[in-house]
Design a protein around this motif. Structure first.
Motif, PDB file in Angstrom:
ATOM      1  N   GLN A  26       0.632  -1.265   0.017  1.00  0.00           N
ATOM      2  CA  GLN A  26       0.081   0.124  -0.023  1.00  0.00           C
ATOM      3  C   GLN A  26       0.762   1.293  -0.040  1.00  0.00           C
ATOM      4  N   HIS A 127       1.228  -9.183   4.560  1.00  0.00           N
ATOM      5  CA  HIS A 127      -0.189  -8.512   4.320  1.00  0.00           C
ATOM      6  C   HIS A 127      -0.641  -8.607   2.772  1.00  0.00           C
ATOM      7  N   ASN A 171      -1.942 -10.778   8.281  1.00  0.00           N
ATOM      8  CA  ASN A 171      -3.041  -9.740   8.504  1.00  0.00           C
ATOM      9  C   ASN A 171      -4.362 -10.398   7.943  1.00  0.00           C
ATOM     10  N   GLU A 172      -5.099 -10.274   8.861  1.00  0.00           N
ATOM     11  CA  GLU A 172      -6.583 -10.679   8.500  1.00  0.00           C
ATOM     12  C   GLU A 172      -6.831 -11.528   7.432  1.00  0.00           C
ATOM     13  N   GLN A 231     -14.761  -8.146  13.909  1.00  0.00           N
ATOM     14  CA  GLN A 231     -15.960  -7.173  13.896  1.00  0.00           C
ATOM     15  C   GLN A 231     -17.016  -7.846  14.538  1.00  0.00           C
ATOM     16  N   TYR A 298     -12.568  -1.664  12.543  1.00  0.00           N
ATOM     17  CA  TYR A 298     -13.303  -0.492  11.638  1.00  0.00           C
ATOM     18  C   TYR A 298     -14.862  -0.307  12.229  1.00  0.00           C
ATOM     19  N   SER A 299     -15.399  -1.299  12.187  1.00  0.00           N
ATOM     20  CA  SER A 299     -16.836  -1.098  12.387  1.00  0.00           C
ATOM     21  C   SER A 299     -17.482  -2.393  12.913  1.00  0.00           C
ATOM     22  N   TRP A 328     -18.497   3.059   5.500  1.00  0.00           N
ATOM     23  CA  TRP A 328     -18.598   1.855   6.429  1.00  0.00           C
ATOM     24  C   TRP A 328     -19.339   2.935   7.761  1.00  0.00           C
ATOM     25  N   PRO A 329     -20.112   2.098   8.656  1.00  0.00           N
ATOM     26  CA  PRO A 329     -20.723   2.748   9.726  1.00  0.00           C
ATOM     27  C   PRO A 329     -19.687   3.006  10.609  1.00  0.00           C
ATOM     28  N   GLU A 355      -5.014  -1.582  13.953  1.00  0.00           N
ATOM     29  CA  GLU A 355      -5.527  -0.732  12.847  1.00  0.00           C
ATOM     30  C   GLU A 355      -6.892  -0.372  13.518  1.00  0.00           C
ATOM     31  N   TRP A 401      -4.624   3.595  11.786  1.00  0.00           N
ATOM     32  CA  TRP A 401      -4.451   3.188  10.274  1.00  0.00           C
ATOM     33  C   TRP A 401      -4.941   4.575   9.429  1.00  0.00           C
ATOM     34  N   GLU A 408      -5.469   1.898  -1.396  1.00  0.00           N
ATOM     35  CA  GLU A 408      -6.305   1.221  -0.885  1.00  0.00           C
ATOM     36  C   GLU A 408      -7.127   0.135  -1.435  1.00  0.00           C
ATOM     37  N   TRP A 409      -6.392  -0.850  -1.893  1.00  0.00           N
ATOM     38  CA  TRP A 409      -6.608  -2.172  -2.681  1.00  0.00           C
ATOM     39  C   TRP A 409      -7.624  -1.793  -3.655  1.00  0.00           C
ATOM     40  N   PHE A 417      -7.057   7.180   4.180  1.00  0.00           N
ATOM     41  CA  PHE A 417      -7.186   6.719   5.606  1.00  0.00           C
ATOM     42  C   PHE A 417      -6.079   7.560   6.259  1.00  0.00           C
TER      43      PHE A 417
HETATM   44  C1  GBH Z   1      -7.924  -3.391   6.544  1.00  0.00           C
HETATM   45  O1  GBH Z   1      -8.906  -4.315   6.302  1.00  0.00           O
HETATM   46  C2  GBH Z   1      -6.532  -3.604   5.952  1.00  0.00           C
HETATM   47  O2  GBH Z   1      -5.796  -4.454   6.688  1.00  0.00           O
HETATM   48  C3  GBH Z   1      -5.876  -2.501   5.425  1.00  0.00           C
HETATM   49  O3  GBH Z   1      -4.809  -2.974   4.668  1.00  0.00           O
HETATM   50  C4  GBH Z   1      -6.765  -1.626   4.579  1.00  0.00           C
HETATM   51  O4  GBH Z   1      -5.930  -0.755   4.177  1.00  0.00           O
HETATM   52  C5  GBH Z   1      -7.421  -0.872   5.912  1.00  0.00           C
HETATM   53  O5  GBH Z   1      -8.315  -2.132   6.423  1.00  0.00           O
HETATM   54  C6  GBH Z   1      -8.615  -0.112   5.310  1.00  0.00           C
HETATM   55  O6  GBH Z   1      -9.523  -0.698   4.432  1.00  0.00           O
HETATM   56  O7  GBH Z   1     -18.910  -1.914   7.476  1.00  0.00           O
HETATM   57  O8  GBH Z   1     -20.003  -4.054   7.213  1.00  0.00           O
HETATM   58  O9  GBH Z   1     -19.235  -2.629   5.059  1.00  0.00           O
HETATM   59  C7  GBH Z   1     -10.156  -3.992   6.631  1.00  0.00           C
HETATM   60  C8  GBH Z   1     -11.172  -4.992   6.513  1.00  0.00           C
HETATM   61  C9  GBH Z   1     -13.309  -5.331   5.428  1.00  0.00           C
HETATM   62  C10 GBH Z   1     -12.953  -3.892   7.482  1.00  0.00           C
HETATM   63  C11 GBH Z   1     -14.746  -4.683   5.254  1.00  0.00           C
HETATM   64  C12 GBH Z   1     -14.307  -3.106   7.174  1.00  0.00           C
HETATM   65  C13 GBH Z   1     -16.534  -3.440   6.223  1.00  0.00           C
HETATM   66  C14 GBH Z   1     -17.752  -4.037   6.730  1.00  0.00           C
HETATM   67  N1  GBH Z   1     -12.487  -4.440   6.245  1.00  0.00           N
HETATM   68  N2  GBH Z   1     -15.241  -4.203   6.624  1.00  0.00           N
HETATM   69  S1  GBH Z   1     -18.937  -3.170   6.633  1.00  0.00           S
END
Ligand code: GBH
Length: 449
Positions: A26, A127, A171-172, A231, A298-299, A328-329, A355, A401, A408-409, A417
């Protein structure tokens, strides 16, 4: 949504670790420089229509060439730790075998400069940027991945272990499995359905165990962890079918990794599908202990019954009143909920928040980036974290993060971010946002005011 002012927030513990987090694909760029071979993301990004606006990781933030400047930015924040990832195809271009001296030299330099700046390096081995050469041998759908990752882990420890004592393995894994091997929205772009997800996830969990064992063998006294995307999963409605969908999604999103790692079990609802993949003794390897859980938050996930999707689960409408630019919420209480789950269901392991952050539409034209919404987001999560600490959750630190706006993928450069704005049209110029100054004050005072 201006930051609230003038209320008395509590102070974080004196020994609480503050940091920022990034990942190689990234930020680094230099995708074809000094002997680096392509990763699955380099290849995926070349396929038309995969990434928003045709973005690629080729240059990204050009951190490979600007690392001194980026370390100075970290030093300016006053942080004590930095989580980055090592690009496997930079250091072992074919994924196994021959190592690339120039690639390791970059991470040598990074580690040395971080240490000189008083910042503890906390690398993550993987990652999401698998060497393409390994993808061509089956990638995470192959059990050979167990040997590939542990050999690479050993090489990394041999090279950096004299200066790095804290390591994260993956990672994840769940996100990589679901989006990379189930829906195909992420690299390697395999729409493998339920079987693809569960294979890729189980093999990552196994490889993680083998890599942990390899590192323990290489050196004693290391602090080893892995990073999970956690989550709380909630149903959109109270209907029976939505409730069951939430159980299934929770199993694949959170539990397969957590139950495997912490208990050596497989969630009940996944047994029928995973039965074909799990071999005797697998769960012993998956259960290889860690010293630290890296938690990305994140949420919450809100889901509903939706036939035809993975596990017949679709995204539901979140029960939230605020959303980030990504859609995202904003659900700070979910962070506390998840930490309480770790406490009550998994024996309260040490956790580092590796993160947490938000994408907003920052614009530096006409002066500094006044990203009040990001400040509010971060502060509300830190306040929820303090509530979790008060309830006895074993949280050791917090990493935002991310340091920089970055690749961002599948969203390319459309989602920002960073605490620092990166001008991708103008030499990747770095411009600290208001949230950078805000976070510096939090780190300095321990108070998320
Ligand atoms: C991370 O993944 C990554 O590790 C990182 O590389 C990336 O840049 C960062 O997040 C930001 O995207 O709110 O119900 O729609 C995050 C994985 C998966 C978390 C989808 C939030 C949203 C679900 N994400 N999820 S929802």
């Amino acid at each position: 949504l201006l930051p609230r002012r003038g209320f008395a927030a509590a102070r974080f513990p004196e020994d609480f670790t503050w940091g920022v987090s990034t990942s190689a694909a990234q930020i680094e760029g230099a995708a074809e420089i000094d002997g680096k071979a392509p990763s699955i993301w380099d290849v995926f990004a070349q396929q038309p229509g995969r990434i928003a606006d045709g973005g690629t990781p080729e240059i990204a933030c050009d951190h490979y060439h600007l690392l001194e400047e980026d370390i100075a930015l970290m030093q300016g924040l006053g942080i004590g730790a930095y989580r980055f990832s090592i690009a496997w195809p930079r250091v072992v271009p074919d994924g196994i075998g021959r190592q690339n001296e120039q690639g390791w030299a970059f991470y040598d330099r990074l580690v040395d400069r971080l240490l000189a700046a008083g910042i503890k390096p906390m690398p993550c081995l993987y990652h999401w940027d698998l060497p393409q050469a390994l993808q061509e041998r089956g990638g995470w759908l192959s059990r050979d991945s167990i040997a590939w990752l542990s050999e690479y882990a050993r090489a990394a420890c041999k090279r950096l272990g004299d200066r790095v004592d804290t390591w994260f393995i993956l990672n994840e894994a769940s996100v990589h499995a679901i989006f990379g091997h189930g829906t195909g929205e992420h690299a390697p772009g395999i729409a493998g359905g339920n079987d693809g997800v569960l294979q890729a996830l189980h093999h990552q969990n196994l490889a993680q165990g083998a890599a942990l064992r390899a590192l323990r063998q290489e050196r004693s006294g290391l602090t080893l962890g892995t990073v999970l995307s956690l989550q709380p999963v909630v149903p959109e409605t109270e209907s029976r079918v939505d409730h069951d969908a939430a159980i299934r999604w929770d199993a694949v999103w959170n539990r397969l990794a957590l139950d495997g790692l912490m208990r050596g079990t497989v969630p009940e609802v996944l047994v029928p599908t995973l039965g074909k993949v799990v071999q005797p003794d697998d769960l012993d390897l998956v259960k290889t202990p860690v010293d630290l859980i890296g938690m990305n938050y994140y949420s919450r996930c809100t889901v509903r019954h939706e036939p035809g999707r993975l596990l017949d689960v679709g995204w539901g409408r979140p029960h939230a009143d605020r959303f980030t630019a990504y859609g995202w919420p904003v659900e700070p209480q979910g962070l506390k909920e998840m930490l309480l789950q770790l406490k009550t269901l998994y024996g309260n392991p040490p956790v580092l928040i590796t993160e947490n952050g938000a994408a907003y539409a920052d614009d530096p034209r006409g002066g500094p980036v006044q990203d009040d919404e990001r400040i509010t987001f971060l502060r509300d999560h830190l306040l929820a974290l303090q509530e979790a600490l008060e309830e006895g959750c074993n949280v050791k630190g917090y990493m935002a993060w991310s340091l920089l706006d970055n690749f961002e993928w599948q969203m390319g450069y459309k989602m920002r971010f960073g605490l620092v704005f990166v001008d991708f049209d103008n030499d990747r110029k770095r411009i600290p946002k208001a949230s950078y100054d805000w976070f510096r004050r939090v780190v300095g005072t321990g108070i998320p005011a």
